[in-house]
Design a protein around this motif. Structure first.
Motif, short mmCIF file in Angstrom:
data_model
loop_
_atom_site.label_atom_id
_atom_site.label_comp_id
_atom_site.label_asym_id
_atom_site.label_seq_id
_atom_site.Cartn_x
_atom_site.Cartn_y
_atom_site.Cartn_z
N ASP A 1 0.83 -1.21 0.00
CA ASP A 1 0.00 0.00 0.00
C ASP A 1 0.86 1.26 0.00
O ASP A 1 0.52 2.26 -0.64
N TYR B 1 -1.63 5.58 -3.98
CA TYR B 1 -1.26 6.21 -2.71
C TYR B 1 -0.24 7.31 -2.95
O TYR B 1 -0.33 8.39 -2.34
N GLN C 1 -2.06 10.31 -4.17
CA GLN C 1 -2.80 10.96 -3.09
C GLN C 1 -1.86 11.77 -2.20
O GLN C 1 -2.16 12.90 -1.81
N SER D 1 -2.25 7.28 5.46
CA SER D 1 -3.06 6.14 5.89
C SER D 1 -3.09 5.11 4.77
O SER D 1 -4.11 4.94 4.09
N GLY E 1 -3.79 2.05 2.67
CA GLY E 1 -4.82 1.03 2.82
C GLY E 1 -5.89 1.38 3.84
O GLY E 1 -6.60 0.51 4.31
N GLY E 2 -5.97 2.65 4.20
CA GLY E 2 -6.96 3.10 5.17
C GLY E 2 -6.57 2.90 6.62
O GLY E 2 -7.37 3.17 7.53
N ARG E 3 -5.36 2.45 6.87
CA ARG E 3 -4.91 2.23 8.25
C ARG E 3 -4.57 3.56 8.90
O ARG E 3 -3.90 4.41 8.32
N PRO E 4 -4.98 3.77 10.14
CA PRO E 4 -4.62 5.03 10.82
C PRO E 4 -3.15 5.01 11.24
O PRO E 4 -2.66 4.01 11.76
N GLU F 1 -5.07 11.49 10.21
CA GLU F 1 -3.89 12.09 9.59
C GLU F 1 -3.64 13.42 10.25
O GLU F 1 -4.38 14.38 10.05
#
Length: 610
Positions: free
Chosen positions: A334, A340, A343, A360, A362-365, A387
């Protein structure tokens, strides 16, 4: 207009570029004797342990990357030792420490450099250890003209040696006097150790490989490990003033061996860039190369190109702090996903950011170590969720300049690190890129029975648990050491790297953009003005952050520098030839021509070849 201090060397037999001329010539000797790039790299590495003892040693660390025309898949050899079994957060708490010291035996990981050099020689070389070690043995036994920088380092820690590290004083302050630059300095204890190790190889019988394994056992399971174990048990002063024993044991050393693993790669501008895994900072370089492409700004002759590169590095180093390490799962796929990167690149605005903005993937914090948010210049924010976008306070006009290429050594032995580098290419198309470090003369007391000091790499691990870079026994501390290998059409064509702690990959990104995209020759790209940012948590104690700081060589175009200031960057101008110690070698597969360039800064690094 491009400028070079010296020509790019070209030839057809082989090329070497290292951070010391004696190492470069020692490696070339192996090529002249018919050895390959692995043989040459090991010879250079062993010499660097003797002639640059303030930058590396046998008790330190070593990552390297190797590939060849007949075996083109880039492979990483990991000589980064893990945390010893006794290096637990609970142990540090029990002795009153809330972080790993910057020097002293409690900061040492399991020594990995020497074993890694021997594994490279065994698996990819052609020569015996006795042959490749001959130059290093000569300089250790009979002396070498000591560098002014070595003398300056010894002078800095003179009181520490005299007052608290008597074995170091005996070795580095003969007669109580700092050596004079250019005088002959020996390390007869290390020469004796090398002789004993080589005797084990000689006595083994059988194949070349069996002899090298016998030598390695004497290191990790024999007299070297026994001497290290006994010495570390004695209390020593650490950088915070505490007098404590270390925790490294002979069992820790016996349980370690350098291992091969796949490189992490990125296809970029018709090339494949190969780096170490996420236990090092190498993947951050791959992120940056993707981001500058996504932002459409790769021309470093423009303010927009420099601004974009700096901002991309801030984002990548924020991700390094949140995501890279060996102590937790790393979402590498990711992190290197083109979507990514796009982004992240979209966050690069027209002005300098003063924020720490981990992403983040893969959407992980993301989660940042609490102490990383409390060090000098850092905002007091909670980065454990989402973020973080809390604005940092601007650096003051008198903000402390970032360290130059030479290491910043404190009187207590703390070092804002530096290291060495070795690049070798042979006529058959093998390339090696290696960045040895650690085991500095100032990092831990000298062990007279074997002639070496231990490293301080554990200072890069956080005692806070649950982070990728947390201190966990058996796991590698995240290292700044980051060699680079480049392939074209699946064939290795370039090896490069630089000392410089956190700045290593930043300086390499400038070189790669100048050379692979801008079309400059090896030497032109090395000589071009360098720059880096320190607007992220540093890896070395005290882990400081300098929001918005960009360090540039004063040769950078004044118009670019002024535009950077207008955009809000806190520009620190260093000397015109002060940043980075880039090395590079290359080979053109279509002609067989080999080439090399070396860094003129400091008048120490040299390329040789024919």
């Amino acid at each position: 207009m491009s400028f070079t201090t010296r020509p790019t060397l070209t030839g057809t037999v082989g090329m070497v570029s290292t951070t010391h001329w004696l190492a470069s010539q020692s490696a070339m000797r192996m090529l002249e004797l018919g050895g390959n790039a692995a043989d040459g790299a090991v010879a250079a590495g062993l010499v660097l342990q003797v002639v640059e003892p303030h930058l590396n040693g046998p008790g330190g660390d070593l990552p390297l990357i190797v590939a060849s025309a007949d075996d083109p898949t880039p492979r990483v050899l990991c000589g980064q030792g893990p945390a010893p079994a006794g290096a637990t957060p609970e142990h540090f708490a029990s002795v009153g420490l809330d972080r790993v010291p910057g020097s002293g035996p409690l900061a040492t990981a399991v020594p990995g450099a020497f074993d890694a050099w021997m594994v490279l020689l065994r698996d990819r070389g052609t020569m015996t250890a006795r042959t490749v070690a001959e130059p290093a043995l000569h300089y250790a036994r009979h002396g070498h003209p000591v560098l002014e920088r070595v003398c300056r380092t010894i002078e800095t820690v003179r009181d520490l040696f005299s007052d608290a590290w008597p074995t170091s004083a005996d070795q580095w302050l003969p007669g109580g006097v700092v050596p004079t630059p250019g005088s002959l300095v020996t390390n007869t204890a290390w020469a004796d150790t090398l002789e004993r190790l080589l005797a084990e190889e000689d006595a083994a019988g059988g194949s070349r490989e069996q002899g090298l394994d016998a030598l390695r056992r004497a290191w990790s399971q024999g007299f070297v490990a026994e001497a290290v174990d006994a010495f570390v048990r004695q209390p020593s002063r650490h950088s915070g003033g505490q007098v404590l024993p270390g925790v490294l044991t002979a069992q820790d050393m016996a349980g370690f061996e350098a291992t091969w693993e796949d490189a992490v790669t990125l296809d970029w501008h018709g090339h494949t860039i190969a780096k170490t895994g996420p236990w090092g900072q190498g993947p951050a370089l791959l992120q940056v190369l993707q981001m500058v492409d996504a932002a459409g700004a790769t021309d470093l002759d423009t303010a927009d190109g420099v601004h974009t590169l700096v901002e991309a590095w801030k984002l990548a180093m924020a991700d390094r702090e949140a995501w890279l390490g060996d102590s937790a799962d790393v979402p590498l796929g990711d992190l290197l996903d083109p979507g990514y990167a796009a982004q992240r690149a979209s966050l690069i605005g027209p002005d300098a950011s003063l924020e720490l903005r981990p992403g983040s993937p893969g959407g992980r914090p993301p989660r940042i170590a609490a102490q990383a948010l409390l060090v000098e210049g850092a905002p007091d924010v909670d980065a454990s969720v989402g973020e973080p976008t809390v604005q940092r306070e601007s650096a003051s006009p008198g903000a402390r300049p970032a360290p130059p290429a030479d290491p910043q050594v404190g009187a207590d032995g703390e070092t804002r690190g530096d290291t060495c580098h070795v690049d070798v290419v042979d006529r058959w198309g093998m390339l090696v890129s290696a960045t040895p470090s650690g085991g500095w003369l100032q990092s831990s007391p000298f062990i007279p029975e074997v002639g070496l000091a231990l490293g301080s790499r554990l200072q890069m691990a956080w005692l806070e648990q649950g982070l990728p870079s947390s201190l966990v026994p058996g796991r590698r501390p995240r290292t700044t050491l980051t060699p680079t290998l480049v392939l074209r059409d699946g064939i290795p064509v370039l090896a490069c790297g630089s000392p410089g702690g956190d700045q290593q990959d930043q300086w390499q990104s400038v070189f790669l953009l100048r050379h692979l995209v801008g079309g400059l020759s090896l030497q032109e790209a090395i000589d071009a003005p360098q720059l880096h940012t320190t607007s992220f948590p540093g890896s070395f104690h005290p882990r400081a952050t300098e929001p918005g700081v960009v360090v540039v060589e004063s040769r950078l175009d004044p118009a670019v520098t002024e535009e950077l200031r207008r955009r809000g960057h806190r520009v620190v101008e260093e000397g015109p030839w002060s940043l980075g110690r880039m090395c590079a070698v290359a080979r053109d597969p279509s002609t067989g021509i080999v080439s090399a360039g070396a860094n003129p800064r400091g008048m120490q690094g040299y390329a040789v070849g024919r």
